[in-house]
Every structure is written in C-alpha cells, then in structure tokens.
Design a protein around this motif. Structure first.
Motif, mmCIF file in Angstrom:
data_model
loop_
_atom_site.group_PDB
_atom_site.id
_atom_site.type_symbol
_atom_site.label_atom_id
_atom_site.label_comp_id
_atom_site.label_asym_id
_atom_site.label_seq_id
_atom_site.Cartn_x
_atom_site.Cartn_y
_atom_site.Cartn_z
ATOM 1 N N ASN A 25 38.938 -4.822 27.849
ATOM 2 C CA ASN A 25 39.355 -5.008 29.117
ATOM 3 C C ASN A 25 39.245 -6.252 30.004
ATOM 4 O O ASN A 25 38.750 -6.180 31.065
ATOM 5 C CB ASN A 25 39.059 -3.715 30.012
ATOM 6 N N LEU A 26 39.979 -7.410 29.463
ATOM 7 C CA LEU A 26 39.658 -8.516 29.962
ATOM 8 C C LEU A 26 40.976 -8.956 30.630
ATOM 9 O O LEU A 26 41.944 -9.068 29.907
ATOM 10 C CB LEU A 26 39.265 -9.645 28.961
ATOM 11 N N ASN A 124 17.952 -0.723 31.466
ATOM 12 C CA ASN A 124 17.632 -1.232 33.082
ATOM 13 C C ASN A 124 18.597 -2.169 33.275
ATOM 14 O O ASN A 124 17.822 -3.179 33.119
ATOM 15 C CB ASN A 124 16.192 -1.365 32.906
ATOM 16 N N LEU A 125 19.668 -2.008 33.619
ATOM 17 C CA LEU A 125 20.647 -3.230 33.754
ATOM 18 C C LEU A 125 20.859 -3.646 35.123
ATOM 19 O O LEU A 125 20.671 -2.847 35.861
ATOM 20 C CB LEU A 125 22.273 -2.599 33.169
ATOM 21 N N THR A 126 20.911 -4.916 35.447
ATOM 22 C CA THR A 126 21.394 -5.476 36.592
ATOM 23 C C THR A 126 22.602 -4.988 36.862
ATOM 24 O O THR A 126 23.394 -4.602 36.287
ATOM 25 C CB THR A 126 21.339 -6.973 36.490
ATOM 26 N N PRO A 127 23.026 -5.261 38.210
ATOM 27 C CA PRO A 127 24.174 -4.736 38.770
ATOM 28 C C PRO A 127 25.480 -5.588 38.195
ATOM 29 O O PRO A 127 26.354 -4.997 37.727
ATOM 30 C CB PRO A 127 24.309 -5.145 40.515
ATOM 31 N N ARG A 128 25.014 -6.738 37.713
ATOM 32 C CA ARG A 128 26.326 -7.609 36.968
ATOM 33 C C ARG A 128 26.452 -7.035 35.539
ATOM 34 O O ARG A 128 27.560 -6.842 35.270
ATOM 35 C CB ARG A 128 25.573 -9.106 37.141
ATOM 36 N N GLU A 129 25.380 -6.713 34.961
ATOM 37 C CA GLU A 129 25.603 -5.991 33.667
ATOM 38 C C GLU A 129 26.224 -4.666 33.703
ATOM 39 O O GLU A 129 26.825 -4.573 32.919
ATOM 40 C CB GLU A 129 23.839 -5.939 32.965
ATOM 41 N N LEU A 130 25.750 -3.945 34.645
ATOM 42 C CA LEU A 130 26.489 -2.682 34.884
ATOM 43 C C LEU A 130 27.985 -2.933 34.976
ATOM 44 O O LEU A 130 28.860 -2.009 34.529
ATOM 45 C CB LEU A 130 25.778 -2.003 36.012
ATOM 46 N N SER A 131 28.165 -3.754 35.995
ATOM 47 C CA SER A 131 29.727 -4.148 36.085
ATOM 48 C C SER A 131 30.307 -4.608 34.705
ATOM 49 O O SER A 131 31.594 -3.954 34.674
ATOM 50 C CB SER A 131 29.706 -5.312 37.271
ATOM 51 N N MET A 132 29.891 -5.158 34.246
ATOM 52 C CA MET A 132 30.603 -5.776 32.843
ATOM 53 C C MET A 132 30.534 -4.444 31.816
ATOM 54 O O MET A 132 31.598 -4.344 31.023
ATOM 55 C CB MET A 132 29.767 -6.707 32.029
ATOM 56 N N LEU A 133 29.515 -3.672 31.844
ATOM 57 C CA LEU A 133 29.577 -2.336 30.981
ATOM 58 C C LEU A 133 30.830 -1.368 31.504
ATOM 59 O O LEU A 133 31.661 -0.892 30.569
ATOM 60 C CB LEU A 133 28.429 -1.631 31.123
ATOM 61 N N ALA A 134 30.725 -1.201 32.714
ATOM 62 C CA ALA A 134 31.745 -0.181 33.492
ATOM 63 C C ALA A 134 33.055 -0.652 32.775
ATOM 64 O O ALA A 134 34.259 -0.163 32.788
ATOM 65 C CB ALA A 134 31.548 -0.222 34.916
ATOM 66 N N ARG A 135 33.536 -2.250 33.157
ATOM 67 C CA ARG A 135 34.521 -2.753 32.858
ATOM 68 C C ARG A 135 35.193 -2.316 31.462
ATOM 69 O O ARG A 135 36.439 -2.159 31.346
ATOM 70 C CB ARG A 135 34.493 -4.077 32.677
ATOM 71 N N ILE A 136 34.345 -2.211 30.467
ATOM 72 C CA ILE A 136 34.815 -1.891 29.120
ATOM 73 C C ILE A 136 35.180 -0.447 28.722
ATOM 74 O O ILE A 136 35.859 0.052 28.303
ATOM 75 C CB ILE A 136 33.387 -2.000 27.974
ATOM 76 N N GLY A 137 34.700 0.436 29.889
ATOM 77 C CA GLY A 137 35.238 1.837 30.024
ATOM 78 C C GLY A 137 36.397 1.915 30.956
ATOM 79 O O GLY A 137 37.701 2.463 30.195
ATOM 80 N N SER A 138 36.834 1.061 31.853
ATOM 81 C CA SER A 138 37.968 1.100 32.496
ATOM 82 C C SER A 138 37.851 -0.155 33.587
ATOM 83 O O SER A 138 36.989 -0.352 34.202
ATOM 84 C CB SER A 138 38.303 2.387 33.363
ATOM 85 N N GLY A 139 38.922 -1.113 33.376
ATOM 86 C CA GLY A 139 38.845 -2.340 33.802
ATOM 87 C C GLY A 139 38.281 -2.272 35.423
ATOM 88 O O GLY A 139 37.406 -2.811 35.874
ATOM 89 N N SER A 140 39.281 -1.392 35.929
ATOM 90 C CA SER A 140 38.807 -1.240 37.618
ATOM 91 C C SER A 140 37.448 -0.663 37.860
ATOM 92 O O SER A 140 37.097 -0.825 39.045
ATOM 93 C CB SER A 140 39.969 -0.457 38.050
ATOM 94 N N ALA A 141 37.003 0.056 37.068
ATOM 95 C CA ALA A 141 35.429 0.533 37.099
ATOM 96 C C ALA A 141 34.455 -0.396 37.627
ATOM 97 O O ALA A 141 33.409 -0.307 38.316
ATOM 98 C CB ALA A 141 35.129 1.366 36.130
ATOM 99 N N CYS A 142 34.753 -1.742 37.164
ATOM 100 C CA CYS A 142 33.657 -2.956 37.287
ATOM 101 C C CYS A 142 33.654 -3.181 38.713
ATOM 102 O O CYS A 142 32.317 -3.803 39.028
ATOM 103 C CB CYS A 142 33.968 -3.896 36.378
ATOM 104 N N ARG A 143 34.653 -2.959 39.529
ATOM 105 C CA ARG A 143 34.561 -3.173 41.098
ATOM 106 C C ARG A 143 33.967 -2.006 41.805
ATOM 107 O O ARG A 143 33.394 -2.300 42.898
ATOM 108 C CB ARG A 143 35.887 -3.363 41.502
ATOM 109 N N SER A 144 33.705 -0.928 41.220
ATOM 110 C CA SER A 144 33.288 0.166 41.827
ATOM 111 C C SER A 144 31.599 0.164 41.932
ATOM 112 O O SER A 144 31.038 1.041 42.660
ATOM 113 C CB SER A 144 33.672 1.741 41.284
ATOM 114 N N VAL A 145 31.109 -0.854 41.245
ATOM 115 C CA VAL A 145 29.509 -0.725 41.415
ATOM 116 C C VAL A 145 29.223 -1.402 42.460
ATOM 117 O O VAL A 145 28.083 -0.971 42.708
ATOM 118 C CB VAL A 145 29.133 -1.858 39.864
ATOM 119 N N PHE A 146 30.054 -1.906 43.027
ATOM 120 C CA PHE A 146 29.659 -2.524 44.605
ATOM 121 C C PHE A 146 30.348 -1.886 45.767
ATOM 122 O O PHE A 146 31.578 -1.310 45.356
ATOM 123 C CB PHE A 146 29.802 -4.073 44.441
ATOM 124 N N GLY A 147 29.677 -1.874 46.805
ATOM 125 C CA GLY A 147 30.511 -1.234 47.962
ATOM 126 C C GLY A 147 31.156 -2.418 48.667
ATOM 127 O O GLY A 147 30.878 -3.630 48.386
#
Ligand code: PMV
Length: 332
Positions: A25-26, A124-147
């Motif tokens: 999902n790049l 124990n992922l950093t927010p950035r690592e979590l964002s990259m992981l969520a992106r693999i599930g669904s691209g737009s999910a990487c943005r929902s890691v942050f408010g």
C-alpha cells in the motif's frame, strides 16, 4: 495477553488514490486528513492463544465473511512474522458506524487492529512503526494512528520504510472545526477502493493530478497552520472534484457520487456564494456520503440545508479527535 485498542476514522482533505506498490500500500502522493472524534470509532480486542486452531475474527457481533477474514488473517501473518510467533488469534472488533459506506471504517479498523495485535504479539512499536504497519492493512489507516491534522508521506523507497504518517497539528489546535457528514447510503460500495485504485492506470487525467497535487498539499498545510478556513475550503473542494474526475476517467470507469451527492455539492456552492468567502467545503471518498468541513459558527445552517435534501438519511456532526489509545475494557 488480551489487548484492546481504540482508533478513530480519518477523512482526507487531499486523498490517497492509486498505489505504486499494491502489496505494501505505497501511494503515489502525500495525503492530508483530520482524525474524527469518537463517533467514528473502532474498538478492537486481540488475544493470541495456543489453543486456537485458526484465527477467529468477529466484526460487529458476527463472524467475519470470507473476504474480511482473509484480509485480517493476511495482516495477522505480517505481525506474526515481525514478532516471530506462530500462535493464532481471536480478534473482536466493534464499529460505531456502518462498514464500507465511505466513512473510512478500514482506516479506524486497521489502525485499531495494528495497535492491538502488535502489542498482544509482544511487539512494542513506536508511533511511526505502528503507522507503517497499519498502512499495510489499509493505506488510509496509517493516518488514524495520530490525532488532529495528519499527513501521510508517500515516500520513495521500494520497501516502504519512508512511507508513514505524522501529526501536523494536535486535535486541540482547531477546536471549532467540524465535519458535517451526510449519510446518503449505508450500502456496501460496489467497487472497492482497492479495485478502484487499480483502474487509475487507465486514466490520462491521473498523471495531471500528480503534477498539481504538491501545490494543493502546500496550500492546505499552510491553511491548517494559519487556520485559514477559506483558503482550505477552496482547495478541499477542488481536490475532491479532481479525484472524482480521475475516477470517472479510469477504465472501466468508477463513479461513487449519486444524484444526492451532486445535489449536496450544488447546495454547498450556493451557500458559499451567499457569503463573501467560503464557509463550507464538501469532500467525498469512495462513496456517495458527503463530508462537509466547516466551522462551528455555520454548523446549524449546514445541518438545516442537508435535512431539506431528499435522500439524506442521517447527519453526523463530527469534531476533530485523538489518535490510537489502549483500554482495559476488553470486548471478550
Ligand atoms: O481505506 P483505503 O486504504 O482503502 O483507501 C481509501 C482512500 C480514500 O478514502 C478514498 C481516500 C483517503 O485518502 O482516505
């Protein structure tokens, strides 16, 4: 160990559409969104358990269908590989709004799943690592890691290690901003965003979109920083129009807007014309539901206009919300 995570949906002002790598999902372009408040939320509890013979996924109280389940299992496989574990998992997830109706349930869904499952797997992922992981599930999910206001950096690397989201401004930065959502249809969309995005390769307008999108990103970034609603509003509407023009220019063509969506566009334009500068901005994702960004001052007026439009089924007035949180209130 059971872990429960909460994620809110986000609605983009500059959208992600088209993938340079489908597996990871790049995207081709950066995108910018606001994370919504708790009305558009997914809560997910995950537990890895040696007693389970396979993964079990429950969505909104019912067992996930084959397609949903395969997508979740594929994502859990990514996490198992990262954590070097072989255990199966039980995933129970609850949305506060209907799936697949253009309210970005995959964004909150995969953000919550990424957070709950990675932690339950011992990562124990950093927010950035979590964002990259969520992106693999669904691209737009990487943005929902942050408010708040969030930008997803498209990145250039083939492995996706430079493609992640970051916060532009926290939720409390623009307290009176609202997204007035007009639900026009709660049906599942006929062409998934995954399929729709594949079709852009047949669109001549798509390359033109990519040439102009950086300027639009710059305008919106600056408008968010300075709270310049009028400047932001024009750019949001032009961006939505451009996206839906590209969709129509794809082959086979993709068209998500309904007659009711077009009527809403007309009414927003009329409302803006009655003021010296724009007070409302419509934007549409891969569905007919309208997201109208505005400020608190004009909210009631917009709700009133929407109520009078035949075909608007429900109206939700959303503020700006938080990123990922964990909770000890597990769903099972
Ligand atoms: O939810 P995804 O990752 O399949 O992508 C959907 C993309 C849009 O919602 C149409 C736009 C966006 O940037 O959220």
């Amino acid at each position: 160990m059971k872990v429960t995570a909460i994620a809110n949906s986000n609605i983009a002002l500059v959208k992600y559409w088209g993938k340079r790598n489908e597996e990871l999902n790049l995207p081709f372009n950066n995108s910018i969104s606001f994370t919504m408040d708790d009305q558009l939320q997914t809560v997910t509890t995950v537990e890895f358990d040696e007693k389970l013979k396979k993964d079990k996924v429950i969505l909104d109280g019912v067992e996930a269908n084959e397609r949903e389940s395969a997508r979740a299992v594929k994502f859990l496989d990514v996490i198992r590989k990262m954590a070097k574990i072989k255990l199966n998992a039980i995933v129970v997830s609850k949305n506060s709004f209907p799936k697949s109706a253009g309210l970005a349930s995959s964004a909150s869904g995969f953000a919550a799943l990424a957070a709950a499952a990675s932690k339950a797997a011992g990562l124990n992922l950093t927010p950035r690592e979590l964002s990259m992981l969520a992106r693999i599930g669904s691209g737009s999910a990487c943005r929902s890691v942050f408010g708040g206001a969030v930008e997803w950096r498209a990145g250039k690397k083939r492995d996706g290690s430079d493609s992640y989201a970051f916060q532009l401004s926290p939720p409390e930065d623009w307290r009176d901003l609202r997204n007035v959502i007009a639900i026009v249809s709660e049906d599942e969309k006929k062409v998934s965003s995954m399929e729709g995005m594949k079709r852009v390769k047949n669109s001549a307008l798509f390359s033109c979109r990519l040439k102009t999108i950086n300027e639009r990103l710059r305008v919106i970034r600056n408008a968010i920083k300075t709270h310049n609603f009028a400047e932001m509003a024009n750019a949001i509407m032009q961006e939505s129009n451009n996206l839906h023009a590209v969709m129509l220019d794809s082959w086979p063509p993709v068209s998500y807007l309904s007659d009711v969506s077009l009527e809403i566009i007309k009414k927003v334009i009329e409302l803006n014309e009655s003021f010296a500068e724009p007070v409302a901005a419509y934007t549409f994702d891969a569905g007919p539901n309208a997201h109208i960004y505005t400020t608190l001052k004009h909210c009631n007026e917009i709700v009133k206009i929407l109520k009078d439009i035949n075909g608007v089924k429900r109206i939700i007035v959303c503020g700006i919300g938080e990123g990922i949180r964990f909770s000890d209130k597990h769903l099972f």
